[in-house]
Scaffold this active site. Structure first.
Site, PDB file in Angstrom:
ATOM      1  N   GLU A   1     102.444  43.596 -40.636  1.00  0.00           N
ATOM      2  CA  GLU A   1     102.024  44.872 -40.063  1.00  0.00           C
ATOM      3  C   GLU A   1     101.552  44.563 -38.649  1.00  0.00           C
ATOM      4  OE1 GLU A   1     102.764  47.569 -41.299  1.00  0.00           O
ATOM      5  OE2 GLU A   1     103.127  47.021 -43.382  1.00  0.00           O
TER       6      GLU A   1
ATOM      7  N   CYS B   1      95.664  50.160 -35.174  1.00  0.00           N
ATOM      8  CA  CYS B   1      97.116  50.067 -34.991  1.00  0.00           C
ATOM      9  C   CYS B   1      97.744  51.452 -35.084  1.00  0.00           C
ATOM     10  CB  CYS B   1      97.707  49.147 -36.036  1.00  0.00           C
ATOM     11  SG  CYS B   1      97.184  49.613 -37.686  1.00  0.00           S
TER      12      CYS B   1
HETATM   13  P1  NAD Z   1      96.456  38.645 -33.270  1.00  0.00           P
HETATM   14  O1  NAD Z   1      97.919  38.673 -33.568  1.00  0.00           O
HETATM   15  O2  NAD Z   1      96.027  37.969 -32.037  1.00  0.00           O
HETATM   16  O3  NAD Z   1      95.671  37.921 -34.455  1.00  0.00           O
HETATM   17  C1  NAD Z   1      95.812  38.343 -35.802  1.00  0.00           C
HETATM   18  C2  NAD Z   1      95.539  37.153 -36.693  1.00  0.00           C
HETATM   19  O4  NAD Z   1      96.568  36.182 -36.495  1.00  0.00           O
HETATM   20  C3  NAD Z   1      94.210  36.442 -36.392  1.00  0.00           C
HETATM   21  O5  NAD Z   1      93.609  36.025 -37.591  1.00  0.00           O
HETATM   22  C4  NAD Z   1      94.662  35.240 -35.580  1.00  0.00           C
HETATM   23  O6  NAD Z   1      93.789  34.141 -35.657  1.00  0.00           O
HETATM   24  C5  NAD Z   1      95.994  34.925 -36.237  1.00  0.00           C
HETATM   25  N1  NAD Z   1      96.919  34.129 -35.397  1.00  0.00           N
HETATM   26  C6  NAD Z   1      97.007  34.118 -34.050  1.00  0.00           C
HETATM   27  N2  NAD Z   1      97.975  33.242 -33.672  1.00  0.00           N
HETATM   28  C7  NAD Z   1      98.497  32.707 -34.798  1.00  0.00           C
HETATM   29  C8  NAD Z   1      99.525  31.749 -35.071  1.00  0.00           C
HETATM   30  N3  NAD Z   1     100.230  31.159 -34.094  1.00  0.00           N
HETATM   31  N4  NAD Z   1      99.791  31.446 -36.350  1.00  0.00           N
HETATM   32  C9  NAD Z   1      99.127  32.035 -37.364  1.00  0.00           C
HETATM   33  N5  NAD Z   1      98.138  32.936 -37.173  1.00  0.00           N
HETATM   34  C10 NAD Z   1      97.835  33.276 -35.897  1.00  0.00           C
HETATM   35  O7  NAD Z   1      95.968  40.170 -33.336  1.00  0.00           O
HETATM   36  P2  NAD Z   1      94.473  40.729 -33.103  1.00  0.00           P
HETATM   37  O8  NAD Z   1      94.192  40.686 -31.642  1.00  0.00           O
HETATM   38  O9  NAD Z   1      93.533  40.088 -34.048  1.00  0.00           O
HETATM   39  O10 NAD Z   1      94.647  42.245 -33.582  1.00  0.00           O
HETATM   40  C11 NAD Z   1      95.168  43.241 -32.747  1.00  0.00           C
HETATM   41  C12 NAD Z   1      96.634  43.496 -33.061  1.00  0.00           C
HETATM   42  O11 NAD Z   1      96.766  43.759 -34.456  1.00  0.00           O
HETATM   43  C13 NAD Z   1      97.184  44.724 -32.365  1.00  0.00           C
HETATM   44  O12 NAD Z   1      98.467  44.437 -31.848  1.00  0.00           O
HETATM   45  C14 NAD Z   1      97.305  45.757 -33.471  1.00  0.00           C
HETATM   46  O13 NAD Z   1      98.289  46.723 -33.274  1.00  0.00           O
HETATM   47  C15 NAD Z   1      97.581  44.903 -34.651  1.00  0.00           C
HETATM   48  N6  NAD Z   1      97.188  45.581 -35.901  1.00  0.00           N
HETATM   49  C16 NAD Z   1      98.186  46.085 -36.676  1.00  0.00           C
HETATM   50  C17 NAD Z   1      97.864  46.767 -37.850  1.00  0.00           C
HETATM   51  C18 NAD Z   1      98.962  47.333 -38.728  1.00  0.00           C
HETATM   52  O14 NAD Z   1      98.697  47.625 -39.886  1.00  0.00           O
HETATM   53  N7  NAD Z   1     100.172  47.485 -38.229  1.00  0.00           N
HETATM   54  C19 NAD Z   1      96.532  46.917 -38.234  1.00  0.00           C
HETATM   55  C20 NAD Z   1      95.537  46.390 -37.399  1.00  0.00           C
HETATM   56  C21 NAD Z   1      95.891  45.712 -36.233  1.00  0.00           C
END
Ligand code: NAD
Length: 494
Positions: A264, A298
Site C-alpha cells: 500500500e 495516504c
Molecule cells: P517510507 O517508505 O519511507 O517508510 C515506510 C517503512 O518502510 C518504514 O518502516 C521504513 O523504515 C521502511 N523502509 C524504508 N526503506 C526501506 C528499505 N529499503 N527496505 C525495507 N524497508 C524500508 O514511508 P513513510 O515516510 O514512513 O510514510 C509515508 C508514505 O507512506 C507516503 O508515501 C504515503 O502515501 C504512504 N502511505 C500509504 C498508505 C496506504 O495505505 N497506501 C498508508 C499510509 C502511508
C-alpha cells in the site's frame, strides 16, 4: 522488561515527561539498547522516545523465533487464537489514554485523532479475533458418488510487516491481526519515527497471552532491518505500507524469490465538485480530507476539480474553512496537529513554494512558516496552476490542496484519472446518475460520494490501483485474511 512512560501534557520543562523506552521484542524478550532519540514534533525540546537501532542479527533472531513458534500457534484451534486478540483489544482500550498521549507526542496528530486511532486498533483486533469463530471454507457438492469437497485456508508461516509513521498503531494492528488469527507468526519493523505506538501494540499482545515468538518487533532503519526481513528466505510474505519508491523496490526483492507481497503506497487523491453540489458542504468534505490528520494520510485529498458554476463559492468556502484548521500542539487541543518531522515540513514548504514560483495563486497558507517553535504548517490552498504542475501530479503528504477548474463532468473525470496513483477518489454531487457513473469509471480502489477521501470503516476492503498498490490482495475486512493464507481443496470420500 522495560516500562513505558506514558506522557502527560505539559510545557513546563521541569515537569517534562520522561522519554518512553522502546525495545525490540524478540522471542518474548524485550532487548536492545534504546539509543535513537525521537523528539516531539510539537515541542522540539522534548525527547519523546528512545529506541534501539536494530541490526541484521536482530532481524535474523526475530525471524528464527517466529519460525520456531509458528507451528504450535497454527495448531491451536482458531477460536483460541482469536480469544488472545480479543483480550489484547480490551487491554489496549484499558490503556487508551496513555497510548493515545504517546501517539500524539511521537507523531504530532491531534489527541482526538490519536484516540480514534487507538480505538481503531482495538476494534481491528476485536474484528479479526472474532473471525476465529467464523466459517473459513466452503462445502461443495462433488460429481463423484459418496464424495464431499471442502475448501480450507492454510497459514503460510512467517510474515514480515513494514509500516509507516502516519498510523503507527492502526496499520501494524490491521496487518498483524489477520496474519495472527490465520495461524501465522509475525515480525514487525515499525517506522523509525514512531517506536512507542508499535511497542504498545506488542505489549498488549504479549500481556494477552500470545505465545512467545509469535509476534516479534525489531526497531531500526528500513535499509537494515526491513531489507533483512525482505531477503530472508524463511519469510513467506511481506505486507508493506509506505512510499511508492520503497514499495516497488521491495516488490522486486520479494518477486525474485517468489514470496507473497502486498504493497500500500502513495496517493494523489482527487475530488470532483460538480455544479449541483452545495458549495459549503463540498468545501467541508474537501477540507476534512485535505487537512484532517495534517494531510498526512495516504487517502488525503490533494487535488480538487471544480466546474465553473460552483468554483467561486466553493473556493471561498474552502479558504475560509482552511483558516479554521489552525495547526498546533495536539495535546493542547489544536484543531490540526504538527507535521511529523523537519524533513516532511521542508517538503511541504518546498512544494508550496515551487507551485507559487511556477505561477500558482496561494489562497490560504504560507510556504515560509517558521518550524523552530514546533512543526506547525498552516493548511495551504492553491489555484491557477497547470494540470501537469508538480503540485497536481506529485504526492506532498501534507495539508496542501490544489484547486483546478474543469469545464464539465467528463473533463473532470478524465482529470481525476490522469494520475499515476489510484488510491481513493471522491465526487460531490446531487446527481445519482453521475455519482453512479463516477463510481464505475473512477480509477481508484476506493470511491467516496459526498464523503471525504480519507477514512474507511474497518470492515471495508482497502487498497488502490496503479502506483498506489499491488492491486492483488486487499487490506481490512474479512478479505484481508486471504493475503496471509493459501487455499486448499479437499476431496473427502466416505
Ligand atoms: P517510507 O517508505 O519511507 O517508510 C515506510 C517503512 O518502510 C518504514 O518502516 C521504513 O523504515 C521502511 N523502509 C524504508 N526503506 C526501506 C528499505 N529499503 N527496505 C525495507 N524497508 C524500508 O514511508 P513513510 O515516510 O514512513 O510514510 C509515508 C508514505 O507512506 C507516503 O508515501 C504515503 O502515501 C504512504 N502511505 C500509504 C498508505 C496506504 O495505505 N497506501 C498508508 C499510509 C502511508
Amino acid at each position: 522488561m522495560t516500562t513505558l512512560a506514558a506522557g502527560t501534557a505539559t510545557t513546563d520543562s521541569a515537569a517534562r515527561p520522561q522519554p518512553g523506552l522502546a525495545r525490540h521484542l524478540i522471542d518474548g524478550a524485550w532487548t536492545g539498547t534504546p539509543i535513537t532519540e525521537r523528539r516531539n514534533p510539537a515541542r522540539p525540546h522534548e525527547i519523546v522516545a528512545l529506541s534501539p537501532a536494530g541490526t541484521a542479527e536482530d532481524a535474523d533472531a526475530a525471524v528464527a523465533a517466529a519460525v520456531r513458534a509458528q507451528p504450535a500457534w497454527a495448531a491451536l484451534p482458531a477460536p483460541a487464537r482469536g480469544a488472545i486478540l480479543l483480550k489484547a483489544a480490551s487491554l489496549l482500550e484499558d490503556r487508551a489514554t496513555a497510548v493515545a498521549a504517546d501517539l500524539v507526542r511521537e507523531e504530532g496528530k491531534t489527541l482526538a485523532e490519536a484516540t480514534g486511532e487507538v480505538k481503531r486498533a482495538a476494534d481491528v483486533l476485536r474484528f479479526f479475533g472474532s473471525l476465529g469463530w467464523a466459517p473459513s471454507g466452503d462445502v461443495l457438492p462433488s460429481g463423484l458418488p459418496g464424495t464431499t469437497i471442502t475448501t480450507r485456508r492454510e497459514p503460510l508461516g512467517v510474515f514480515a510487516l513494514i509500516t509507516p509513521w502516519n498510523f503507527p498503531i492502526a496499520i501494524p494492528a490491521w496487518k498483524a491481526a489477520p496474519a495472527l488469527v490465520a495461524g501465522n507468526a509475525v515480525v514487525l519493523k515499525p517506522a523509525e519515527l514512531t517506536p512507542l505506538s508499535a511497542t504498545h501494540l506488542a505489549r498488549a499482545l504479549q500481556d494477552a497471552g500470545l505465545p512467545t515468538g509469535v509476534f516479534n518487533v525489531v526497531h531500526g532503519s528500513g535499509r537494515v532491518v526491513g531489507e533483512a526481513f525482505a531477503r530472508d528466505e524463511r519469510v513467506a510474505g511481506l505486507s508493506f505500507t509506505g512510499s511508492t519508491a520503497v514499495g516497488l523496490h521491495l516488490k522486486g526483492v520479494l518477486d525474485a524469490r517468489r514470496a507473497r507481497v502486498q504493497l500500500e503506497m502513495g496517493g494523489k487523491n482527487a475530488v470532483l465538485v460538480l455544479g449541483d453540489a452545495d458549495p459549503e458542504s463540498a468545501a467541508a468534505v474537501v477540507a476534512a480530507g485535505a487537512f484532517g490528520l495534517t494531510g498526512q494520510a495516504c487517502t488525503a485529498t490533494s487535488r480538487v476539480y471544480v466546474t465553473p458554476g460552483v468554483r467561486e463559492a466553493f473556493t471561498a468556502a474552502l479558504v475560509r474553512i482552511a483558516g479554521e484548521y489552525a495547526p498546533g500542539d495536539g495535546l493542547a487541543g489544536a484543531r490540526m496537529g504538527a507535521v511529523v518531522s523537519e524533513a516532511q515540513f521542508a517538503q511541504d514548504a518546498a512544494a508550496v513554494r515551487l507551485a507559487v514560483e511556477r505561477g500558482a495563486e496561494l489562497l490560504a497558507g504560507a510556504h515560509d512558516a517558521d518550524p523552530t517553535g514546533g512543526l506547525f504548517f498552516p493548511p495551504a490552498v492553491l489555484a491557477g496552476m497547470a494540470e501537469d504542475d508538480p503540485i497536481v501530479t506529485e504526492e506532498v503528504f501534507g495539508p496542501v490542496v490544489a484547486v483546478l477548474e474543469v469545464p464539465d463532468y467528463e473533463a473532470g473525470l478524465a482529470a481525476v484519472n490522469s494520475s499515476r496513483y489510484g488510491l481513493t477518489a471522491g465526487i460531490c454531487t446531487d446527481s445519482l446518475a453521475l455519482a453512479t457513473d463516477f463510481a464505475a469509471r473512477a480509477q481508484a480502489g476506493v470511491v467516496k460520494v459526498n464523503r471525504p477521501t480519507s477514512g474507511l470503516d474497518l470492515n471495508a476492503p482497502f487498497g488502490g490501483v496503479k502506483d498506489s498498490s499491488t492491486n492483488t490482495f486487499r487490506e481490512q475486512g474479512r478479505s484481508a485474511v486471504e493475503f496471509y493464507t493459501w487455499g486448499k481443496t479437499v476431496y473427502l470420500g466416505v
